[in-house]
Design a protein around this motif. Structure first.
Motif, PDB file in Angstrom:
ATOM      1  N   UNK A 268       0.822  -1.210   0.000  1.00 43.22           N
ATOM      2  CA  UNK A 268       0.000   0.000   0.000  1.00 43.22           C
ATOM      3  C   UNK A 268       0.856   1.261   0.000  1.00 43.22           C
ATOM      4  N   UNK A 269       1.944   1.244   0.786  1.00 44.04           N
ATOM      5  CA  UNK A 269       2.784   2.436   0.935  1.00 44.04           C
ATOM      6  C   UNK A 269       3.973   2.454  -0.007  1.00 44.04           C
ATOM      7  N   UNK A 270       4.187   1.368  -0.746  1.00 44.64           N
ATOM      8  CA  UNK A 270       5.330   1.287  -1.673  1.00 44.64           C
ATOM      9  C   UNK A 270       6.641   1.590  -0.941  1.00 44.64           C
ATOM     10  N   UNK A 320       3.284   2.008  12.100  1.00 49.73           N
ATOM     11  CA  UNK A 320       2.992   3.424  12.299  1.00 49.73           C
ATOM     12  C   UNK A 320       4.137   4.288  11.766  1.00 49.73           C
ATOM     13  N   UNK A 321       5.366   3.881  12.044  1.00 51.11           N
ATOM     14  CA  UNK A 321       6.522   4.634  11.552  1.00 51.11           C
ATOM     15  C   UNK A 321       6.566   4.637  10.026  1.00 51.11           C
ATOM     16  N   UNK A 322       6.226   3.510   9.408  1.00 46.40           N
ATOM     17  CA  UNK A 322       6.216   3.446   7.939  1.00 46.40           C
ATOM     18  C   UNK A 322       5.186   4.418   7.367  1.00 46.40           C
ATOM     19  N   UNK A 323       4.016   4.518   8.011  1.00 50.56           N
ATOM     20  CA  UNK A 323       3.003   5.452   7.549  1.00 50.56           C
ATOM     21  C   UNK A 323       3.454   6.894   7.676  1.00 50.56           C
ATOM     22  N   UNK A 324       4.121   7.231   8.804  1.00 52.03           N
ATOM     23  CA  UNK A 324       4.609   8.603   9.003  1.00 52.03           C
ATOM     24  C   UNK A 324       5.631   8.960   7.932  1.00 52.03           C
ATOM     25  N   UNK A 325       6.559   8.051   7.648  1.00 51.08           N
ATOM     26  CA  UNK A 325       7.575   8.326   6.626  1.00 51.08           C
ATOM     27  C   UNK A 325       6.933   8.500   5.250  1.00 51.08           C
ATOM     28  N   UNK A 328       5.427  11.918   5.142  1.00 49.65           N
ATOM     29  CA  UNK A 328       6.462  12.949   5.000  1.00 49.65           C
ATOM     30  C   UNK A 328       7.007  13.009   3.582  1.00 49.65           C
ATOM     31  N   UNK A 329       6.932  11.903   2.867  1.00 50.64           N
ATOM     32  CA  UNK A 329       7.418  11.878   1.485  1.00 50.64           C
ATOM     33  C   UNK A 329       6.333  12.248   0.475  1.00 50.64           C
ATOM     34  N   UNK A 330       5.188  12.711   0.968  1.00 51.72           N
ATOM     35  CA  UNK A 330       4.175  13.278   0.089  1.00 51.72           C
ATOM     36  C   UNK A 330       3.147  12.316  -0.438  1.00 51.72           C
ATOM     37  N   UNK A 331       3.034  11.126   0.141  1.00 52.15           N
ATOM     38  CA  UNK A 331       2.021  10.185  -0.316  1.00 52.15           C
ATOM     39  C   UNK A 331       0.655  10.595   0.240  1.00 52.15           C
ATOM     40  N   UNK A 332      -0.284  10.814  -0.663  1.00 49.53           N
ATOM     41  CA  UNK A 332      -1.602  11.290  -0.266  1.00 49.53           C
ATOM     42  C   UNK A 332      -2.345  10.267   0.594  1.00 49.53           C
TER      43      UNK A 332
END
Length: 802
Positions: A268-270, A320-325, A328-332
């Motif tokens: 999902x987050x690539x 949770x950390x993966x989602x925050x990163x 921060x990298x601009x993933x909508x």
């Protein structure tokens, strides 16, 4: 004696002080701070040991609402003194004692017996089948019968490889029943959300085939089953007779949820694209999840559960950390992901701290994980929906851009198709025009005396020229079929004349190869039929051509018969068989364009490989059927079935007929033929043929010159090229018919075109007949014989010109 009395008084006093009193109005009484707890570290104490005066001093009054020992190897004994003091005199009454923590492995209830000691009243637990429970509920319920005004002591023995929790409550039966719907509704909402989201995302996965949804579905299924297992619903409804799995399911499903949850986050987050180190950490957690799943089935429940608990904590933090990163990298889509995992993280941490004994066991902490997971599932579904919206927007943009490009390409394709048609017409004329000169010149050479060597060269050149024209005609015929420009015609023709023509055309070729050509025509067939004889002859020509090409010795047979019998039509069956090389029946696609069974550069037989493709399309156009059978080394057999009709009786035609087969009324030397041709070579060849036939010849380079000549001279026939500069043949013919004395002059179209409908177009323009280039000497002789020599002078008057 004094010491014994003191000990007895202390025991009586302690029992009186520790007794929990209540009356008939009591609905629910929490017992967490009213019970005494004894921790049996070695776990070998019996009820007699525990109830003995020697160990009574080891019991300690519990000061918290819920006993929460966390993960402990010890056995815990709970002592309760209950005294029922009704306000109004009543008899004995039943009460329900609830221990609301389903994952306990072993739970034993001891009640006083008639001898003044304690006996085992019930043994149950998660490690025993579900039917060992006195009351069939996911929580543990014990029925107690209490006498008014009498204190009753009970003991509970707790033992578990997992966390030990003891939320004890004494219930009035009616109050317990009234309380259950609320708890069931909360759990129903939680599980309903999980189930609805699972089914919803399953349908989305089946629609869009996005693997993120598949991983999410597996994660929801794993986590939902974990909640079912922890809440006791698993052993109650799904595996009531499998205590081993009831314990192993909890760590197994935690590991499964971590495995698929990490894979979902990666997809999902690539993470592999923007956070390689997070992606590697997620892969490590996936491996740990798989290990926990294996250990849950192979090692002790305590070990697997502890590892699963730590894995769950680490899993929630890393996700949770993966989602925050990602955010921060601009993933909508990461924003909904973070909100979802924040809810789950909070619920998971609260539940885990409760299990580890750092938080009290209350409804909120007990079901914090379920509540957080329900919120997480809903928010993640929003995240997936937001991802779909983003994909739709991107797809819409791409489709709009593709639509603009496709529109431009369609316009370009339409232009190219128009250019192709124009180019095809030009190529048709340009190829046929020089070939008309070549073939005409070669045929004229036959009229002069040649030695043997020169005659052989002439035959070779003539055969090669005919082969080339045949390939050109094949390509053009295929182009017409693909463009849908061919239509079946319905005209009267002679059946025997059609097949006599085929025999005359192909028997000579067969004879050149030393083959026998056999025509077997059913004598009972009528001779006059209606249909498209030209297309039928063309289709049969391809079959005969292949039969002769692929047969080295033996014969080629053409059989004609009935395929059935009907009142107004005649289903005709034509079979072309040979004794040639044959082929495997299932080998290749015979009717594919530009396809040959032997497509190598060293193939023995040449050709473009389009004959059978054209034949099949022609047969389909005529409404017929084409089938074949073959055997390697024996030969092939093609059968063509086509419907023809019997012509009705028609009145005599008022059109000017062609005088075919009649006795000539005049000599060629008495007639003048005008050649209208812009190509000097073709003009020269046609003039040479006419002179050989004895006609007098006049020439014009274009339509305007021809009209000028006809205004001052009279001719017996006009050979008119259709494609010329200044005025084409169609305009010239219409203008010619308007001249005085030219209305009945035979105008014979000589054109390089071969498209379907050219004959009709020529006749519609006022021309008398049609002859396609390359023009053959014999065909020209027959055409002029029928239209000029066989007509009376009143129709065709000689000009008398030299």
């Amino acid at each position: 004696m004094y010491r014994l009395l003191l000990l007895f008084l202390s025991l009586v006093f302690s029992s009186l002080v520790g007794a929990v009193t209540f009356d008939e109005k009591m609905r629910a009484l929490p017992l967490g701070q009213s019970m005494y707890v004894f921790e049996d570290v070695r776990g070998d104490a019996s009820i007699d040991d525990v109830a003995s005066p020697a160990l009574q001093g080891s019991f300690r009054l519990h000061d918290k609402p819920v006993l929460n020992a966390g993960y402990s190897r010890s056995v815990f004994w709970l002592r309760l003194d209950l005294e029922y003091r009704p306000i109004q005199a009543q008899g004995p009454r039943n009460w329900l004692l609830e221990l609301a923590y389903p994952p306990l492995d072993h739970l034993e209830l001891y009640l006083p017996d008639d001898r003044g000691s304690f006996a085992l009243a019930q043994r149950t637990g998660d490690a025993l089948p579900f039917d060992t429970r006195q009351i069939r509920q996911n929580n543990y319920l014990f029925e107690l019968n209490l006498e008014p005004g009498q204190s009753k002591r009970i003991y509970l023995r707790l033992e578990s490889q997992g966390s030990i929790q003891a939320p004890l409550t004494l219930w009035a039966p009616n109050a317990y029943l009234e309380e259950q719907p609320g708890r069931i509704y909360v759990l129903g909402i939680i599980y309903g959300v999980l189930l609805v989201m699972l089914v919803y995302n399953l349908f989305i996965f089946l629609s869009v085939r996005d693997t993120s949804y598949l991983y999410y579905i597996l994660y929801i299924a794993s986590f939902g089953l974990y909640q079912v297992s922890v809440n006791g619903a698993g052993i109650e409804y799904f595996w009531p007779n499998s205590p081993w799995w009831a314990n192993a399911a909890t760590p197994f499903l935690i590991g499964s949820a971590a495995l698929f949850g990490c894979q979902f986050a990666r997809s999902f987050l690539h993470t592999a694209e923007h956070s390689p180190w997070v992606d590697r950490l997620l892969l490590l957690l996936m491996a740990c999840g798989a290990v926990v799943m294996v250990l849950a089935l192979s090692v002790s429940y305590a070990t697997a559960l502890r590892l699963a608990t730590y894995l769950a904590l680490l899993f929630t933090v890393v996700i949770f950390a993966a989602g925050v990163l990602a955010w921060l990298r601009g993933m909508r889509v990461a924003r909904y992901f973070i909100f979802a995992w924040t809810a789950f993280l909070a619920g998971g941490i609260v539940n885990t701290l409760m299990v580890l004994g750092h938080l009290p066991n209350v409804f909120l902490t007990m079901y914090a994980s379920q509540i957080g997971s329900a919120l997480e599932v809903g928010l993640l579904s929003l995240a997936l929906a937001d991802r779909i919206n983003a994909m739709k927007e991107e797809r819409t943009r791409i489709l709009q851009e593709a639509g603009r490009k496709l529109e431009a390409l369609n316009q370009e394709l339409a232009d190219r198709n128009r250019f192709k048609d124009e180019f095809l017409a030009t190529v048709t004329h340009e190829l046929r025009t020089p070939m008309n000169g070549v073939i005409g010149s070669l045929e004229l050479m036959q009229t002069v005396k040649m030695d043997v060597e020169l005659e052989q060269y002439q035959k070779t050149a003539a055969a090669s020229a005919r082969d080339m024209m045949r390939m050109v005609n094949d390509i053009l015929a295929l182009t017409e079929l693909q463009a849908g420009k061919l239509y079946p015609r319905r005209e009267t023709f002679s059946l025997r004349g059609l097949f006599d023509g085929l025999r005359a055309q192909y028997a000579a070729r067969a004879d050149d190869k030393g083959l026998a050509f056999v025509l077997e025509l059913d004598d009972s067939l009528p001779d006059t039929l209606e249909g498209d004889a030209a297309k039928l002859a063309q289709a049969l020509g391809y079959l005969l051509d292949n039969a002769i090409k692929f047969t080295a010795e033996g014969s080629v047979t053409l059989q004609v018969g009935r395929a059935g019998s009907h009142a107004d039509n005649l289903p005709l069956s034509v079979v072309v068989s040979d004794t040639g090389v044959g082929f495997e029946p299932g080998e290749g696609d015979l009717y594919q364009r530009f396809h040959q069974l032997d497509g190598s550069m060293t193939r023995k037989y040449g050709g473009l490989g389009i004959g059978l493709a054209i034949c099949r399309q022609l047969v389909d156009l005529l409404g017929g059927a084409l089938s074949h059978e073959s055997q390697p080394g024996v030969g092939s057999r093609f059968r063509l079935d086509v419907p023809l009709t019997l012509p009705p009786q028609q009145p005599a035609s008022t059109a000017r007929p062609r005088s075919s087969g009649r006795v000539p009324l005049r000599q060629a030397q008495q007639c003048t033929v005008l050649i209208v041709e812009d190509n000097a070579i073709n003009q020269l060849v046609t003039r040479g043929m006419l002179l050989k036939l004895g006609y007098r010849v006049r020439t014009a380079d274009n339509g305007a010159e021809a009209l000028d000549l006809l205004r001052s001279e009279t001719v017996d026939a006009v050979l008119l090229d259709c494609q010329m500069p200044v005025m084409d043949g169609f305009a010239t013919c219409r203008a010619l018919r308007a001249l005085p004395g030219c209305a009945e002059v035979p105008v014979l179209a000589i054109t390089a075109h071969s498209h379907s409908g050219d004959r009709e177009r020529c006749l519609a323009a006022g021309m008398s007949d049609y002859l396609a280039k390359p023009m053959k000497f014999e065909e020209l002789r027959v055409l002029l014989h029928d239209w000029v020599l066989c007509r009376p002078p009143a129709v065709s008057q000689s000009s008398g010109m030299p």
